[in-house]
Design an enzyme around this catalytic site. Structure first.
Site, mmCIF file in Angstrom:
data_model
loop_
_atom_site.group_PDB
_atom_site.id
_atom_site.type_symbol
_atom_site.label_atom_id
_atom_site.label_comp_id
_atom_site.label_asym_id
_atom_site.label_seq_id
_atom_site.Cartn_x
_atom_site.Cartn_y
_atom_site.Cartn_z
ATOM 1 N N ARG A 163 0.728 -1.327 0.070
ATOM 2 C CA ARG A 163 0.066 0.031 -0.022
ATOM 3 C C ARG A 163 0.950 1.253 0.121
ATOM 4 O O ARG A 163 0.340 2.403 -0.224
ATOM 5 C CB ARG A 163 -0.709 -0.043 1.227
ATOM 6 C CG ARG A 163 -1.778 -1.034 1.318
ATOM 7 C CD ARG A 163 -2.586 -1.117 2.672
ATOM 8 N NE ARG A 163 -3.378 -0.043 2.930
ATOM 9 C CZ ARG A 163 -4.710 -0.243 2.870
ATOM 10 N NH1 ARG A 163 -5.400 -1.474 2.517
ATOM 11 N NH2 ARG A 163 -5.731 0.939 2.884
ATOM 12 N N ARG A 198 -13.680 -1.175 -3.379
ATOM 13 C CA ARG A 198 -13.771 -0.327 -1.990
ATOM 14 C C ARG A 198 -14.778 -1.158 -1.273
ATOM 15 O O ARG A 198 -15.736 -1.546 -1.879
ATOM 16 C CB ARG A 198 -13.968 1.117 -1.953
ATOM 17 C CG ARG A 198 -12.730 1.832 -2.414
ATOM 18 C CD ARG A 198 -12.997 3.579 -2.457
ATOM 19 N NE ARG A 198 -13.165 3.965 -3.747
ATOM 20 C CZ ARG A 198 -12.723 5.160 -4.207
ATOM 21 N NH1 ARG A 198 -12.329 5.882 -3.091
ATOM 22 N NH2 ARG A 198 -13.023 5.669 -5.164
ATOM 23 N N VAL A 199 -14.995 -1.285 -0.003
ATOM 24 C CA VAL A 199 -15.661 -2.024 0.719
ATOM 25 C C VAL A 199 -17.345 -1.840 0.383
ATOM 26 O O VAL A 199 -17.828 -2.838 0.442
ATOM 27 C CB VAL A 199 -15.468 -2.103 2.150
ATOM 28 C CG1 VAL A 199 -15.723 -0.489 2.808
ATOM 29 C CG2 VAL A 199 -16.294 -3.015 3.042
ATOM 30 N N LYS A 256 1.111 10.006 -1.038
ATOM 31 C CA LYS A 256 0.322 11.098 -0.381
ATOM 32 C C LYS A 256 0.787 11.771 0.573
ATOM 33 O O LYS A 256 0.718 13.093 0.656
ATOM 34 C CB LYS A 256 -1.192 10.489 0.058
ATOM 35 C CG LYS A 256 -2.240 10.009 -1.181
ATOM 36 C CD LYS A 256 -2.583 11.321 -1.834
ATOM 37 C CE LYS A 256 -3.772 10.613 -2.758
ATOM 38 N NZ LYS A 256 -4.387 12.063 -3.317
ATOM 39 N N GLN A 258 -12.619 -5.194 12.256
ATOM 40 C CA GLN A 258 -12.033 -3.939 11.933
ATOM 41 C C GLN A 258 -13.019 -3.116 11.505
ATOM 42 O O GLN A 258 -13.968 -3.194 11.069
ATOM 43 C CB GLN A 258 -11.120 -3.923 10.879
ATOM 44 C CG GLN A 258 -11.518 -4.572 9.531
ATOM 45 C CD GLN A 258 -11.602 -6.128 9.307
ATOM 46 O OE1 GLN A 258 -11.943 -6.869 10.081
ATOM 47 N NE2 GLN A 258 -11.260 -6.591 8.210
ATOM 48 N N THR A 259 -12.718 -1.624 11.901
ATOM 49 C CA THR A 259 -13.762 -0.692 11.778
ATOM 50 C C THR A 259 -13.425 0.279 10.638
ATOM 51 O O THR A 259 -11.914 0.531 10.433
ATOM 52 C CB THR A 259 -13.879 0.224 13.116
ATOM 53 O OG1 THR A 259 -12.570 1.007 13.347
ATOM 54 C CG2 THR A 259 -14.433 -0.792 14.159
ATOM 55 N N ASP A 310 -3.476 -3.720 5.960
ATOM 56 C CA ASP A 310 -4.859 -3.339 6.101
ATOM 57 C C ASP A 310 -4.926 -2.634 7.431
ATOM 58 O O ASP A 310 -5.003 -3.346 8.475
ATOM 59 C CB ASP A 310 -5.844 -4.233 5.763
ATOM 60 C CG ASP A 310 -7.128 -3.902 5.520
ATOM 61 O OD1 ASP A 310 -7.480 -3.136 4.603
ATOM 62 O OD2 ASP A 310 -8.125 -4.301 6.263
ATOM 63 N N TYR A 347 0.582 4.494 -2.659
ATOM 64 C CA TYR A 347 -0.672 5.299 -2.185
ATOM 65 C C TYR A 347 -0.276 6.287 -1.118
ATOM 66 O O TYR A 347 -0.348 7.194 -0.877
ATOM 67 C CB TYR A 347 -1.874 4.338 -2.134
ATOM 68 C CG TYR A 347 -2.920 5.615 -2.056
ATOM 69 C CD1 TYR A 347 -3.419 6.156 -3.204
ATOM 70 C CD2 TYR A 347 -3.760 5.556 -0.860
ATOM 71 C CE1 TYR A 347 -4.385 7.125 -2.904
ATOM 72 C CE2 TYR A 347 -4.634 6.315 -0.777
ATOM 73 C CZ TYR A 347 -5.120 7.366 -1.732
ATOM 74 O OH TYR A 347 -6.099 7.960 -1.476
ATOM 75 N N ASP A 348 0.016 5.282 0.163
ATOM 76 C CA ASP A 348 0.292 6.157 1.415
ATOM 77 C C ASP A 348 1.321 6.973 1.433
ATOM 78 O O ASP A 348 1.228 8.025 1.881
ATOM 79 C CB ASP A 348 0.453 4.848 2.523
ATOM 80 C CG ASP A 348 -0.538 4.001 2.775
ATOM 81 O OD1 ASP A 348 -1.575 4.109 1.890
ATOM 82 O OD2 ASP A 348 -0.462 3.063 3.753
#
Length: 314
Positions: free
Chosen positions: A142, A186-187, A149, A209-210, A273, A145-146
């Site tokens: 990831r 996406r979720v 940004k 997970q939230t 994640d 992207y992370d």
């Protein structure tokens, strides 16, 4: 007075909603997109508007236009898309930021960077404040992207300090609504599409997970308020809905709302994640008088209706 506003990534999910709102406000909008994840279908209704212009362009290359304001939204935002070509993703964030900042400097334009909650990584504090520096893996899948940004934010603040460019930075948390693509990854889009097809709903990890979900219209309102905020207020500012849901809660809600026969199945949790993600929006409330108005069930209802129409054409 009519402003000339550039929106990079303007044919994307959020970018197209932003173009709509800026046109409604009486502005002259230039939409720039290379259509990697964006779609002309998202802006087709604007093509005949005399105050809207579409330019197919990749912002890793310089762009020469005249503008009063720039909203930089250009970058794949879902894991499936940004991991497809991770080097290109990093270049879009970093070279794209450099090119947009150079344009803002030349035009003396205000510029807003759509950063992300991903700059916090897998956070060690909860909820996440803007002062938190994050827990990010710099070499994971990831990271393109992370870290891209995060580097873009660095460039924005260096241009602000070194060249006096008028910058605004927002950190966007999970957002949903119409114009998300069916294969977005996406979720919310995943769960809705699976539920409407009566397919198994894939929940990663144990489902505890939230995430916090903000409706697109609320998010766009926050972005515009940030652009119009007082001089010298740069951010970064969290924009998102602080209501927190587990993945199990979300899956069960969508199954119920779609009257689906889908069963929930569990898959291994992807690398890096985040376990928790929830914004502290007290700064946005104070500086922008902003908070989300659309509750999850209302937003899901309209989003489900959108996907029902889209799936009919597949």
């Amino acid at each position: 007075m009519r402003k000339r506003i550039l929106v990079t990534g303007g044919a994307g999910f959020l970018g197209s909603h932003l173009c709509d709102r800026l046109i409604e406000q009486g502005n002259d909008v230039i939409c720039v997109d290379n259509l990697f994840t964006g779609s002309k279908d998202n802006i087709r209704h604007l093509m005949d508007n005399p105050y809207f212009e579409f330019i197919r362009h990749d912002i890793t290359e310089p762009l020469y236009v005249e503008t009063d304001e720039i909203y930089n939204l250009a970058c794949p935002a879902s894991p499936i898309h940004y991991q497809y070509n991770p080097i290109k993703t990093a270049k879009t964030s970093v070279l794209g930021a450099l090119n947009c900042l150079g344009l803002a400097k030349r035009c003396k334009a205000k510029i807003l960077q759509s950063s992300t909650s991903e700059v916090y990584g897998d956070p060690e504090i909860h909820p996440q404040l803007e002062s938190y520096r994050g827990c990010v893996n710099p070499i994971g899948i990831r990271s393109c992207y992370d870290e891209g940004k995060r580097m873009a934010e660095t460039l924005f603040f260096d241009y602000y300090r070194q060249h006096g460019v008028s910058i605004k930075v927002v950190r966007i948390f999970n957002t949903y609504g119409s114009r998300m693509s069916v294969n977005d990854g996406r979720v919310i889009s995943n769960f809705i599409v699976q539920a409407l097809k009566n397919e198994d709903i894939t929940v990663y990890g144990n489902g505890m997970q939230t995430r916090s979900f903000c409706y697109a219209e609320d998010l766009i309102d926050g972005m515009i308020r940030m652009m119009e905020s007082r001089d010298g207020f740069t951010g970064p500012v969290n924009l998102g809905n602080p209501e927190e849901y587990t993945m199990i809660q979300l899956a069960e809600t969508i199954v119920k709302m779609t009257n689906s026969y889908s069963k929930i199945v569990y898959m291994p949790l992807p690398q890096d994640d985040p376990v928790q993600r929830k914004p502290d929006i007290s700064l946005a409330e104070k500086e922008l008088a902003w908070k989300p108005n659309v509750d999850l069930e209302s937003g899901l209802k309209s989003t489900i209706m959108y996907f029902e129409r889209i799936l009919c054409n597949y």
